[in-house]
Motif scaffolding. Sequence first.
Motif, PDB file in Angstrom:
ATOM      1  N   TYR A 227     -18.409   1.364   6.372  1.00 13.69           N
ATOM      2  CA  TYR A 227     -18.498   0.325   7.394  1.00 13.69           C
ATOM      3  C   TYR A 227     -19.817  -0.446   7.258  1.00 13.69           C
ATOM      4  O   TYR A 227     -19.833  -1.674   7.373  1.00 13.69           O
ATOM      5  CB  TYR A 227     -18.364   0.944   8.780  1.00 13.69           C
ATOM      6  N   SER A 228     -20.894   0.249   6.973  1.00 14.50           N
ATOM      7  CA  SER A 228     -22.187  -0.415   6.793  1.00 14.50           C
ATOM      8  C   SER A 228     -22.162  -1.338   5.587  1.00 14.50           C
ATOM      9  O   SER A 228     -22.708  -2.440   5.628  1.00 14.50           O
ATOM     10  CB  SER A 228     -23.301   0.620   6.620  1.00 14.50           C
ATOM     11  N   SER A 229     -21.529  -0.909   4.508  1.00 13.40           N
ATOM     12  CA  SER A 229     -21.413  -1.759   3.322  1.00 13.40           C
ATOM     13  C   SER A 229     -20.578  -2.994   3.618  1.00 13.40           C
ATOM     14  O   SER A 229     -20.893  -4.096   3.164  1.00 13.40           O
ATOM     15  CB  SER A 229     -20.797  -0.979   2.167  1.00 13.40           C
ATOM     16  N   TYR A 230     -19.513  -2.813   4.390  1.00 15.29           N
ATOM     17  CA  TYR A 230     -18.684  -3.944   4.794  1.00 15.29           C
ATOM     18  C   TYR A 230     -19.503  -4.938   5.621  1.00 15.29           C
ATOM     19  O   TYR A 230     -19.413  -6.154   5.414  1.00 15.29           O
ATOM     20  CB  TYR A 230     -17.479  -3.441   5.588  1.00 15.29           C
ATOM     21  N   LEU A 231     -20.309  -4.424   6.539  1.00 21.19           N
ATOM     22  CA  LEU A 231     -21.162  -5.297   7.337  1.00 21.19           C
ATOM     23  C   LEU A 231     -22.181  -6.024   6.455  1.00 21.19           C
ATOM     24  O   LEU A 231     -22.527  -7.178   6.720  1.00 21.19           O
ATOM     25  CB  LEU A 231     -21.874  -4.502   8.422  1.00 21.19           C
ATOM     26  N   GLY A 232     -22.654  -5.359   5.410  1.00 23.71           N
ATOM     27  CA  GLY A 232     -23.573  -5.996   4.468  1.00 23.71           C
ATOM     28  C   GLY A 232     -22.932  -7.172   3.764  1.00 23.71           C
ATOM     29  O   GLY A 232     -23.576  -8.209   3.544  1.00 23.71           O
ATOM     30  N   THR A 233     -21.657  -7.046   3.406  1.00 23.05           N
ATOM     31  CA  THR A 233     -20.965  -8.174   2.776  1.00 23.05           C
ATOM     32  C   THR A 233     -20.817  -9.328   3.753  1.00 23.05           C
ATOM     33  O   THR A 233     -20.937 -10.494   3.374  1.00 23.05           O
ATOM     34  CB  THR A 233     -19.575  -7.764   2.254  1.00 23.05           C
ATOM     35  N   LYS A 234     -20.559  -9.016   5.008  1.00 26.78           N
ATOM     36  CA  LYS A 234     -20.423 -10.078   6.011  1.00 26.78           C
ATOM     37  C   LYS A 234     -21.766 -10.749   6.299  1.00 26.78           C
ATOM     38  O   LYS A 234     -21.836 -11.960   6.470  1.00 26.78           O
ATOM     39  CB  LYS A 234     -19.832  -9.523   7.314  1.00 26.78           C
ATOM     40  N   LEU A 235     -22.844  -9.963   6.367  1.00 27.60           N
ATOM     41  CA  LEU A 235     -24.166 -10.539   6.614  1.00 27.60           C
ATOM     42  C   LEU A 235     -24.626 -11.419   5.455  1.00 27.60           C
ATOM     43  O   LEU A 235     -25.377 -12.368   5.649  1.00 27.60           O
ATOM     44  CB  LEU A 235     -25.186  -9.436   6.880  1.00 27.60           C
TER      45      LEU A 235
ATOM     46  N   THR B  51     -22.971  -9.050  -3.838  1.00 23.62           N
ATOM     47  CA  THR B  51     -22.510  -8.261  -4.979  1.00 23.62           C
ATOM     48  C   THR B  51     -22.909  -6.800  -4.838  1.00 23.62           C
ATOM     49  O   THR B  51     -22.097  -5.891  -5.057  1.00 23.62           O
ATOM     50  CB  THR B  51     -23.087  -8.840  -6.289  1.00 23.62           C
ATOM     51  N   VAL B  52     -24.153  -6.562  -4.436  1.00 24.76           N
ATOM     52  CA  VAL B  52     -24.630  -5.191  -4.253  1.00 24.76           C
ATOM     53  C   VAL B  52     -23.878  -4.519  -3.102  1.00 24.76           C
ATOM     54  O   VAL B  52     -23.579  -3.320  -3.159  1.00 24.76           O
ATOM     55  CB  VAL B  52     -26.157  -5.175  -4.024  1.00 24.76           C
ATOM     56  N   SER B  53     -23.531  -5.273  -2.075  1.00 26.34           N
ATOM     57  CA  SER B  53     -22.756  -4.715  -0.964  1.00 26.34           C
ATOM     58  C   SER B  53     -21.370  -4.285  -1.421  1.00 26.34           C
ATOM     59  O   SER B  53     -20.866  -3.241  -0.999  1.00 26.34           O
ATOM     60  CB  SER B  53     -22.629  -5.732   0.165  1.00 26.34           C
ATOM     61  N   TYR B  54     -20.749  -5.091  -2.283  1.00 20.39           N
ATOM     62  CA  TYR B  54     -19.443  -4.698  -2.821  1.00 20.39           C
ATOM     63  C   TYR B  54     -19.565  -3.449  -3.694  1.00 20.39           C
ATOM     64  O   TYR B  54     -18.693  -2.573  -3.656  1.00 20.39           O
ATOM     65  CB  TYR B  54     -18.810  -5.835  -3.617  1.00 20.39           C
ATOM     66  N   ILE B  55     -20.630  -3.369  -4.474  1.00 19.31           N
ATOM     67  CA  ILE B  55     -20.858  -2.178  -5.295  1.00 19.31           C
ATOM     68  C   ILE B  55     -21.057  -0.957  -4.391  1.00 19.31           C
ATOM     69  O   ILE B  55     -20.510   0.121  -4.647  1.00 19.31           O
ATOM     70  CB  ILE B  55     -22.061  -2.391  -6.233  1.00 19.31           C
ATOM     71  N   ALA B  56     -21.831  -1.125  -3.320  1.00 20.68           N
ATOM     72  CA  ALA B  56     -22.044  -0.022  -2.367  1.00 20.68           C
ATOM     73  C   ALA B  56     -20.732   0.366  -1.695  1.00 20.68           C
ATOM     74  O   ALA B  56     -20.495   1.554  -1.440  1.00 20.68           O
ATOM     75  CB  ALA B  56     -23.084  -0.424  -1.326  1.00 20.68           C
TER      76      ALA B  56
END
Length: 121
Positions: A49-57, A9-14
Amino acid sequence: MFKPSTLKTVSYIALVCCSLSLLLAIYGAVVVGQWQMYLSIVSWALLIYSSYLGTKLATYELYDEDIKKPGYYIYGILVIFVLFLCFNISLGVLLAIFLAITLHNQKTGFDSWMREKNNEI
């Protein structure tokens, strides 16, 4: 704070925050004509891109200590967004490159670990 669902959720917000910042940087570069904003465009693109990677991780089944490191990076992206929004401080391309490379390497490592784990079964 570091549960996978919370991190996702925080990754999507980021991701949304970085997208808004990218739009503000594009506006500053094109309409206002500030040349420093071109570096901000690159920085925010890397942070998206980093936020996208956070959602995947966050979708992987990770141990608690493995989920904390990407969690700190994602929360750091939100801090960078607040600094940019409130004080117009862009912390630079080097920080964005560091975050993007680190999260990319973690995702690559976990991808190979998950493939090995699935092959053993």
